[in-house]
Design an enzyme around this catalytic site. Structure first.
Site, PDB file in Angstrom:
ATOM      1  N   LEU A  66       0.779  -1.239   0.000  1.00 36.13           N
ATOM      2  CA  LEU A  66       0.000   0.000   0.000  1.00 36.13           C
ATOM      3  C   LEU A  66       0.809   1.287   0.000  1.00 36.13           C
ATOM      4  O   LEU A  66       0.236   2.368  -0.077  1.00 36.13           O
ATOM      5  CB  LEU A  66      -0.957   0.000   1.199  1.00 36.13           C
ATOM      6  N   HIS A 102      -3.818  -5.364  -9.381  1.00 40.58           N
ATOM      7  CA  HIS A 102      -4.915  -4.522  -8.894  1.00 40.58           C
ATOM      8  C   HIS A 102      -6.223  -5.284  -9.060  1.00 40.58           C
ATOM      9  O   HIS A 102      -6.434  -5.930 -10.090  1.00 40.58           O
ATOM     10  CB  HIS A 102      -4.957  -3.204  -9.668  1.00 40.58           C
TER      11      HIS A 102
END
Length: 189
Positions: free
Chosen positions: A84, A103
């Site tokens: 992240l 993703h």
């Protein structure tokens, strides 16, 4: 043999799948996992897989510590798996077209800062999409804007919740991410 490093921030299910995929491979080795926080589930998950795991916080990424770890483990290729943090320019420049991310949507839809995990699946459902999926891409300076390498699709069902959609998308991740990584790494010069 080519060495890969996995960067992770969460539970590490993809990291574990990737490590297990490469356990019996002779040409690719998972040399190290870098966790971005000491409480990340990935640390426990990879402990029993005999892969070194180092914790490098956001400050450590900013200071260059992460790049030093990558160099220490003679990393040829970097894999983000639920990671992240923004990748510092020094790492991007050290691994051009040698760093990938996955993703949980069909980019360019539902990408960008703040679009990760369950937030993506909630947005897909809210938008009334009929399909979702995964995108594997190279990393660049902007969130989810690197060149696409591979996409796989799955239907969004009328009774889906964010959790049921997430599970179907996870299955695509588990199936395709290790295979795509292997193809990319084996093409390195």
């Amino acid at each position: 043999m080519k060495n890969i490093a996995i960067l992770a921030s969460g539970e590490g299910t993809n990291a574990e799948r990737i490590i297990r995929y490469f356990e019996e491979k002779e040409e690719v080795n998972v040399a190290v996992v870098i966790a971005s926080r000491a409480s990340a589930g990935v640390i426990k998950r990879v402990e029993h897989l005999h892969v070194p795991c180092r914790v490098v916080t956001s400050a450590g990424f900013a200071s260059g510590e992460a790049l030093q770890v990558l160099q220490e483990y003679k990393t040829d290729f970097v894999v983000l798996a639920g990671f992240l943090l923004r990748i510092p320019d020094a790492i991007l420049h050290a691994y051009p077209k040698r760093m990938v991310n996955i993703h949980p949507s069909l980019l360019p839809k539902f990408g960008g800062k703040g679009m990760y995990g369950i937030h993506v699946h909630e947005a897909v459902l809210k938008a009334g999409e009929e399909e979702s999926g995964i995108t594997i891409q190279y990393i660049n300076e902007k969130y989810d804007e690197g060149d696409y390498i591979f996409q796989a699709r799955c239907p969004v069902l009328p009774d889906d919740t964010p959790e049921t959609l997430a599970e179907r998308v996870h299955q695509l991740e588990y199936q395709y991410y290790p295979e795509v990584i292997e193809k990319l790494v084996l093409c390195l010069k």
